[in-house]
Structures are given as C-alpha cells and as structure tokens.
Motif scaffolding. Structure first.
Motif, PDB file in Angstrom:
ATOM      1  N   GLY A 159       0.780  -1.228  -0.025  1.00 43.10           N
ATOM      2  CA  GLY A 159       0.113  -0.057   0.183  1.00 43.10           C
ATOM      3  C   GLY A 159       0.816   1.354   0.015  1.00 43.10           C
ATOM      4  O   GLY A 159       0.250   2.345  -0.561  1.00 43.10           O
ATOM      5  N   VAL A 206      -2.916  -6.491  -6.052  1.00 38.87           N
ATOM      6  CA  VAL A 206      -3.612  -7.007  -5.013  1.00 38.87           C
ATOM      7  C   VAL A 206      -4.669  -8.199  -5.430  1.00 38.87           C
ATOM      8  O   VAL A 206      -4.514  -9.112  -4.741  1.00 38.87           O
ATOM      9  CB  VAL A 206      -4.520  -6.001  -4.517  1.00 38.87           C
ATOM     10  N   ARG A 256      -9.653  -4.350   0.702  1.00 41.00           N
ATOM     11  CA  ARG A 256      -8.204  -4.027   0.788  1.00 41.00           C
ATOM     12  C   ARG A 256      -7.657  -3.293  -0.650  1.00 41.00           C
ATOM     13  O   ARG A 256      -6.824  -2.267  -0.328  1.00 41.00           O
ATOM     14  CB  ARG A 256      -7.627  -5.297   0.850  1.00 41.00           C
ATOM     15  N   ASN A 276      -5.723   0.567  -0.500  1.00 44.31           N
ATOM     16  CA  ASN A 276      -4.249   0.628  -1.187  1.00 44.31           C
ATOM     17  C   ASN A 276      -4.496   1.623  -2.143  1.00 44.31           C
ATOM     18  O   ASN A 276      -3.481   2.453  -2.278  1.00 44.31           O
ATOM     19  CB  ASN A 276      -4.015  -0.776  -1.829  1.00 44.31           C
TER      20      ASN A 276
END
Length: 283
Positions: free
Chosen positions: A50, A99, A142, A146
C-alpha cells in the motif's frame, strides 16, 4: 414429563432457526470479517503493497526515468503532460492488479484445498455463494485502501493535475475486480496446484503489465503485440484512469467501452466463481 421435553425441544429448534437467520442474511459480511482477520497475519505485506511499492515506483519511474524521457521526447510525445503524470495512473491501476493477484489465487486454493475453511463455512448456515461474495467484499476493501494510499502519494508527487483525478481510484478498482474475479474463478477450478498459479503470474500478469500501455503508449508497440493491451483489463483501467487524471484525449465512446468492458468482465468472473463454489461445496 414428555410434554415438557417436547416443549423444550421446540424451544431449542426455534432458537436454532433464529440463530441461523442472521448468517443467512449477513453471511457474506461474516466471511469478509474472517478474511480481514486472516489478513492481519500478513500486515507487513499489506503495508508494503500500500505504501512502500507505490513510493518506490513513483520515485524510480516518475522521477528517475521521467527525467530521461522528458528531456529526450518532451511533453508533446505524451499528450502534453510529463512522464510522471502519464505513468502515475498506470502504476495505480497496476497496484490493483497486484492486490488481485495476491488475494484471488493462493488464498482461494487454501480455502478449498490446503486448509479447507470453505468446507467448514458451507457446513454452517452460510451458502457457497455468500463465501464467494465475502471474499470479493474483503478484497475490494483492501484494494480500495491500497488505491487511496497510492492516490495520496500521487498527489504528494504532484502527478494529479485534474480536479476529478480522485476517480482514478474507481478506474483502478474496476480493473482489479475485472481481472481478480476471473482469476478467483480459475483458482476455484484447481484441484491441485502443480504450478498453474505460478504460470499465471509469469505468462499472464507479467505480459499484461508490460504490454498494456503501462509505461509507454500502446501505439508504440508493433500491431502484433497491441492486441494484448486491447484484451487486458489493465489497459482499459489505465486509459480510464488517465482520462480522469489529466483529461487524456479519447473519443467518449471509447471511455464508455472501457467502463462497460471492465464491468462485464468483473460480473462474468464473479458469476463463474459462484457457480464453481456451489458445485465444489455441494449446495
């Protein structure tokens, strides 16, 4: 005595039914919460992905390589913007793909095969489709975190000139989900990992990153390589992010096509993954 026992059994049955209603209703969020707790075990990776990776890429490519490109080609070679502004949206879109590659491959194999938590979940009131939905929810969140962190760094580097540049995050999210849900569906079909996922990284993710107009315009590649970009979710999300970032000039129909293409891919992969989950988990 018998009547009292019968009453107690009915009461227990009613409580069991009531206890099962909530997971049936909010099951996908229960699965997402489970995934968040699992992600805590590799918090370092999440932090590096991230913050660390974006910082390194923006500095190395946006400032290091940009000095050479801008000095030799000039702004006009990239539509009137500096190389840093040109490459930043592509790096953000690539971060979403990274990701997706992490969360929709080996964790899926883990849930089905190596540590069959999905089997345990499906033995509860949770439905297989809710398991898939929960995974998508957790990865989406998530990915969003990021991308927001990445965008903040882009702003700090002065590479987000447009007032609507924040919509780059949406473009990156669409690209990540378009690729990720299809990857999740493919991973769900695997009974054994004999190198298939590693080959996906080498022969799908890597070429897609290199030949999707990420570092240079797609038009500079030979025609026989440009098709990789045309079918790649990364190219579509990158081009869309550039439109939001600095007003990249393209026909409106092409912008609409980018959005439609990414939405169709994301939906198709999601539906495919749900069907495989129903088949593999038996309900």
């Amino acid at each position: 005595m018998t009547e009292a026992l019968s009453t107690e059994m009915r009461s227990d049955t009613a409580r069991a039914i009531a206890a099962g209603r909530r997971p049936r209703r909010w099951g996908a969020w229960y699965v997402a919460l489970h995934r968040f707790r699992v992600m805590k075990s590799y918090t370092g990776t999440v932090v590096v992905a991230g913050i660390g990776n974006p910082l390194v890429y923006l500095y190395a490519l946006g400032l290091g390589l940009a000095t050479i490109v801008d000095a030799n080609a000039g702004d006009q070679a990239l539509g009137g913007v500096s190389y840093l502004v040109f490459v930043a949206p592509a790096l953000l879109a690539s971060a979403a793909i990274t990701v997706a590659s992490e969360e929709f491959t080996y964790p899926i194999m883990l849930g089905y095969k190596w540590n069959p938590t999905f089997t345990g979940m499906s033995a509860s009131p949770l439905r297989p489709t809710q398991i898939v939905d929960g995974i998508v929810i957790s990865v989406t969140i998530r990915m969003l975190v990021n991308l927001v962190l990445f965008f903040a760094l882009i702003v700090l580097f002065g590479a987000a000139p447009s007032a609507v540049a924040v919509l780059m995050v949406v473009a990156g999210l669409l690209g990540g989900l378009a690729f990720g849900t299809a990857l999740m569906a493919y991973s769900s079909t695997l009974e054994e990992d004999t190198g298939q996922l590693a080959m996906v990284m080498r022969f799908v993710v890597l070429p897609m990153t290199l030949f999707s107009g990420t570092f240079f315009p797609l038009s500079v590649f030979p025609v026989w390589l440009q098709w990789i970009g045309w079918v790649s979710p990364l190219w579509h999300s990158t081009e869309l992010a550039r439109v939001f970032s600095y007003g990249y000039a393209e026909p409106i129909w092409l912008t609409v096509m980018h959005v439609a293409y990414l939405l169709v891919l994301a939906a198709a992969g999601w539906v495919w993954a749900r069907r495989i989950a129903v088949r593999r988990l038996g309900r």
